[in-house]
Design a protein around this motif. Structure first.
Motif, PDB file in Angstrom:
ATOM      1  N   GLN A   9     -19.627  35.233  57.921  1.00 42.97           N
ATOM      2  CA  GLN A   9     -20.110  35.039  59.524  1.00 42.97           C
ATOM      3  C   GLN A   9     -20.070  33.757  60.120  1.00 42.97           C
ATOM      4  OE1 GLN A   9     -23.600  37.716  59.918  1.00 42.97           O
ATOM      5  NE2 GLN A   9     -21.893  39.893  59.136  1.00 42.97           N
ATOM      6  N   GLN A  13     -12.457  33.970  60.130  1.00 44.04           N
ATOM      7  CA  GLN A  13     -12.279  34.563  58.883  1.00 44.04           C
ATOM      8  C   GLN A  13     -10.859  33.870  58.525  1.00 44.04           C
ATOM      9  OE1 GLN A  13     -10.449  38.728  61.019  1.00 44.04           O
ATOM     10  NE2 GLN A  13     -13.101  39.526  60.975  1.00 44.04           N
ATOM     11  N   ALA A  16     -12.348  32.146  55.675  1.00 43.24           N
ATOM     12  CA  ALA A  16     -12.751  32.691  54.460  1.00 43.24           C
ATOM     13  C   ALA A  16     -12.616  32.160  52.698  1.00 43.24           C
ATOM     14  CB  ALA A  16     -12.333  34.437  54.263  1.00 43.24           C
ATOM     15  N   GLU A  46     -13.545  35.454  67.974  1.00 41.88           N
ATOM     16  CA  GLU A  46     -14.291  36.055  67.307  1.00 41.88           C
ATOM     17  C   GLU A  46     -15.500  35.462  67.433  1.00 41.88           C
ATOM     18  OE1 GLU A  46     -13.246  34.735  63.000  1.00 41.88           O
ATOM     19  OE2 GLU A  46     -11.308  34.281  63.572  1.00 41.88           O
TER      20      GLU A  46
END
Length: 111
Positions: A9, A13, A16, A46
């Motif tokens: 978080q 993303q 990741a 995001e």
């Protein structure tokens, strides 16, 4: 204090896989908090939750050398939130003097 941290978080993303590679290097801390508080920011489309403070031992340099440049950058960014000011300063310096595209980025800090 948070006992479990979702490091995914804290970054977009698209990072990741690299975040997971960095997370695997962190020493395990049983019964001690890893982070304290979060800072919520918007990055493009995001929502990111950055830790206010990180309570982790430093990863040994020999292990850091096994990371890609991207993974190293992510690790350095996390350590800029470290609870120890000396470690925080070390990694802030590492992030602002990083070579990018042949140019050297430097920031002059004054009182």
């Amino acid at each position: 204090m948070q006992m479990k941290t979702n490091w995914l978080q804290a970054f977009p993303q698209s990072c990741a896989g690299d975040v997971e590679a960095v997370r695997r290097l962190f020493p395990h801390r049983l019964f001690r908090p890893v982070t304290w508080g979060t800072i919520e920011i918007a990055y493009w489309q995001e929502k990111l939750n950055l830790p206010s403070r990180v309570y982790l031992d430093e990863v040994p340099e020999v292990k850091i050398e096994t990371l890609t440049k991207q993974q190293r950058w992510l690790l350095y960014c996390l350590y800029t939130r470290h609870h120890n000011g000396y470690i925080r300063e070390k990694y802030v310096h590492s992030t602002i003097t990083r070579r990018t595209g042949g140019y050297r980025l430097g920031v002059a800090l004054s009182d």
